[in-house]
Design a protein around this motif. Structure first.
Motif, PDB file in Angstrom:
ATOM      1  N   HIS A 123      -0.399   0.505 -12.044  1.00 29.03           N
ATOM      2  CA  HIS A 123       0.949   0.461 -12.364  1.00 29.03           C
ATOM      3  C   HIS A 123       1.792  -0.127 -11.416  1.00 29.03           C
ATOM      4  O   HIS A 123       2.858  -0.746 -11.530  1.00 29.03           O
ATOM      5  N   LEU A 124       1.511   0.069 -10.038  1.00 31.75           N
ATOM      6  CA  LEU A 124       2.156  -0.214  -8.870  1.00 31.75           C
ATOM      7  C   LEU A 124       1.828  -1.626  -8.804  1.00 31.75           C
ATOM      8  O   LEU A 124       2.772  -2.381  -8.501  1.00 31.75           O
ATOM      9  N   VAL A 125       0.670  -2.066  -8.998  1.00 30.32           N
ATOM     10  CA  VAL A 125       0.395  -3.482  -8.749  1.00 30.32           C
ATOM     11  C   VAL A 125       1.150  -4.364  -9.776  1.00 30.32           C
ATOM     12  O   VAL A 125       1.666  -5.269  -9.443  1.00 30.32           O
ATOM     13  N   ASP A 126       1.181  -3.755 -10.964  1.00 27.42           N
ATOM     14  CA  ASP A 126       1.910  -4.535 -12.124  1.00 27.42           C
ATOM     15  C   ASP A 126       3.617  -4.751 -11.767  1.00 27.42           C
ATOM     16  O   ASP A 126       3.993  -5.763 -11.906  1.00 27.42           O
ATOM     17  N   LEU A 127       3.985  -3.708 -10.872  1.00 27.82           N
ATOM     18  CA  LEU A 127       5.312  -3.459 -10.916  1.00 27.82           C
ATOM     19  C   LEU A 127       5.727  -4.778  -9.608  1.00 27.82           C
ATOM     20  O   LEU A 127       6.852  -4.869  -9.637  1.00 27.82           O
ATOM     21  N   GLY A 128       4.774  -4.971  -8.909  1.00 25.06           N
ATOM     22  CA  GLY A 128       5.043  -6.008  -7.743  1.00 25.06           C
ATOM     23  C   GLY A 128       5.265  -5.214  -6.259  1.00 25.06           C
ATOM     24  O   GLY A 128       5.732  -5.685  -5.409  1.00 25.06           O
ATOM     25  N   VAL A 129       4.576  -4.068  -6.251  1.00 27.59           N
ATOM     26  CA  VAL A 129       4.727  -3.254  -4.879  1.00 27.59           C
ATOM     27  C   VAL A 129       3.984  -3.738  -4.145  1.00 27.59           C
ATOM     28  O   VAL A 129       2.838  -4.312  -4.239  1.00 27.59           O
ATOM     29  N   GLN A 130       4.417  -3.876  -2.821  1.00 31.24           N
ATOM     30  CA  GLN A 130       3.617  -4.276  -1.438  1.00 31.24           C
ATOM     31  C   GLN A 130       2.934  -2.908  -0.722  1.00 31.24           C
ATOM     32  O   GLN A 130       1.840  -3.028  -0.487  1.00 31.24           O
ATOM     33  N   TYR A 131       3.802  -1.908  -0.813  1.00 34.12           N
ATOM     34  CA  TYR A 131       2.980  -0.826   0.123  1.00 34.12           C
ATOM     35  C   TYR A 131       3.609   0.291  -0.604  1.00 34.12           C
ATOM     36  O   TYR A 131       4.621   0.564  -1.170  1.00 34.12           O
ATOM     37  N   VAL A 132       2.454   1.508  -0.585  1.00 34.69           N
ATOM     38  CA  VAL A 132       2.768   2.646  -1.122  1.00 34.69           C
ATOM     39  C   VAL A 132       3.193   3.737   0.184  1.00 34.69           C
ATOM     40  O   VAL A 132       2.281   3.718   0.884  1.00 34.69           O
ATOM     41  N   GLU A 133       4.182   4.210   0.130  1.00 38.37           N
ATOM     42  CA  GLU A 133       4.497   5.142   1.340  1.00 38.37           C
ATOM     43  C   GLU A 133       4.257   6.574   0.682  1.00 38.37           C
ATOM     44  O   GLU A 133       4.970   7.003  -0.131  1.00 38.37           O
ATOM     45  N   LEU A 134       3.360   7.357   1.217  1.00 43.39           N
ATOM     46  CA  LEU A 134       3.157   8.629   1.044  1.00 43.39           C
ATOM     47  C   LEU A 134       4.113   9.672   1.713  1.00 43.39           C
ATOM     48  O   LEU A 134       3.992   9.522   2.977  1.00 43.39           O
ATOM     49  N   LEU A 135       4.731  10.662   1.039  1.00 42.80           N
ATOM     50  CA  LEU A 135       5.349  11.755   1.854  1.00 42.80           C
ATOM     51  C   LEU A 135       4.276  12.371   2.641  1.00 42.80           C
ATOM     52  O   LEU A 135       2.958  12.313   2.197  1.00 42.80           O
TER      53      LEU A 135
END
Length: 435
Positions: A123-135
């Protein structure tokens, strides 16, 4: 020869290692370090703790890698080298303006685990996200928490899946072309399960910040405390392959040494990046509006890669919602938004009515890139610290939400989304804890 069960405990008068039910006397060596005369082999499943000053109840290792039964119980050994990584083809672009997606593991999926989150990465790849930032994921007391009440910085929270699951998550993200940023908290410890004080002066009593006693970064015996933090910082890069760290509330790090801990963070990160042959970066959360944090060390800066600009959030929020209470008051104009977009900070030496003093410093564009400022129309703080934990989607219409998205994503800075923002989630996200 050092043992993996060695522990720094200058405050202890006696110390006994308890490992898999067997007691091993320890002796004090140089610098307040204690060593067992003999100890079991540190395989991947040794449960252990320490009896301090003759106590009947063992306490966890300050450098514990696992807490299978919670932060009040025994630690367990973990071998980070056992994971078979498959992310060789991943090439981090560094902090280059790509979209960051802020995620809280416990509420991102119904299961609230790292393995479950892997199933949502497409889902994040399809959204175009570059980085996932975890709390923050370091071990806390209880079953659910925002993440900012952690007490064992080397351990990944077991209810999220523990350290092995964290490695699987980063590996999976990298294989899908997503980088990982980990939010870390070095300015305070949570109120439940913090046993560091029985070992040594990790905190400075009488010198507090908003959340409790400050970390001992510049007082007596602070060399070992700084090493404790610096080794933890490097652990995320080496053992878990993360690409960057978000440093929580750096304005609450009290350090009067000539070389500030933030500068040392940046130096160690740059050294680790050179050793590993890949970009690594640090992003500071700071309300100081001080560009020194992200200026190069060659011009007297700390050399961090980026910092948050809350002024952007405030300007967008006020112009869309009309709220002007508290720290929002100074941003009540389109001109304030225009200034932030042009200058990066609104308060760049100007008077802050909320602080009742002048605040901030102007950014020199020849020394700082706009991409070094991480901005957001919503984030965990600005939602969760509201009384009802309401997102802007609770009051704004779709056209206004689109305006917020355009300002954020298409502005000159590095944009960040808070989970659910991409589809206008209306679910509240208030502060929560179970400690």
């Amino acid at each position: 020869m050092s043992s993996p069960f060695d522990v720094w405990a200058p405050r202890a008068e006696s110390l006994t290692l308890v490992a898999d039910g067997t007691e091993y006397p320890m002796t004090q060596g140089e610098g307040g370090w204690w060593h067992p005369a003999e100890a079991p082999t540190a395989t991947d499943d040794v449960s252990y703790g320490y009896l301090v000053n003759g106590s009947d109840t063992p306490v966890p290792d300050p450098r514990s890698r696992r807490q299978p039964h919670g932060v009040h119980e025994l630690s367990r050994t973990f071998d980070p080298s056992a994971h078979d990584w498959h992310d060789e083809s991943w090439q981090s672009p560094g902090l280059n303006g790509g979209v960051i997606y802020e995620m809280h593991l416990g509420t991102f999926t119904p299961e609230g685990t790292l393995d479950a989150a892997i199933g949502r990465l497409d889902h994040l790849v399809d959204l175009g996200v570059q980085y996932v930032e975890l709390l923050p994921v370091n071990a806390f007391n209880g079953t659910h928490n925002w993440g900012y009440d952690g007490v064992l910085w080397y351990a990944v929270q077991e209810t999220y899946g523990g350290p092995a699951a964290y490695q699987r998550f980063v590996d999976a993200a990298h294989q899908k072309g997503l980088g990982v940023i980990q939010d870390v908290v070095y300015n305070h410890l949570g109120p439940s399960g913090n046993y560091l004080g029985v070992f040594g002066p990790y905190l400075t009593e009488g010198l507090s910040n908003t959340w409790g006693d400050s970390l001992n970064l510049d007082g007596p015996q602070s060399d070992e405390v700084r090493d404790y933090v610096l080794e933890n910082l490097l652990m995320w890069f080496t053992d878990y392959h993360v690409d960057g760290l978000r440093l929580d509330a750096v304005h609450a790090l009290h350090d009067e040494r000539a070389v500030h801990i933030l500068e040392e963070f940046a130096e160690r990160t740059d050294g680790c990046a050179a050793e590993l042959g890949k970009p690594l970066f640090l992003i500071a959360e700071s309300d100081l509006n001080n560009p020194r944090l992200i200026q190069g060390r060659d011009v007297g800066g700390y050399g961090l890669a980026g910092q948050w600009s809350d002024d952007f959030h405030h300007a967008v929020h006020v112009n869309l919602t009309g709220e002007t209470e508290g720290y929002y008051l100074d941003f009540d104009s389109v001109g304030a938004l225009a200034k932030v977009l042009e200058k990066g900070f609104f308060h760049n030496g100007t008077y802050s009515s909320f602080r009742e003093r002048h605040h901030g410093r102007e950014i020199d564009p020849s020394r700082v890139s706009p991409l070094q400022l991480v901005v957001a129309a919503q984030n965990h703080d600005q939602i969760g610290n509201r009384a009802a934990g309401d997102r802007i989607s609770a009051t704004l219409n779709p056209a206004q939400l689109a305006q917020a998205a355009v300002l954020n994503i298409l502005g000159p800075f590095t944009p960040m989304l808070f989970m659910g923002e991409e589809y206008g989630a209306s679910t509240p996200w208030p502060f929560f804890t179970s400690h």
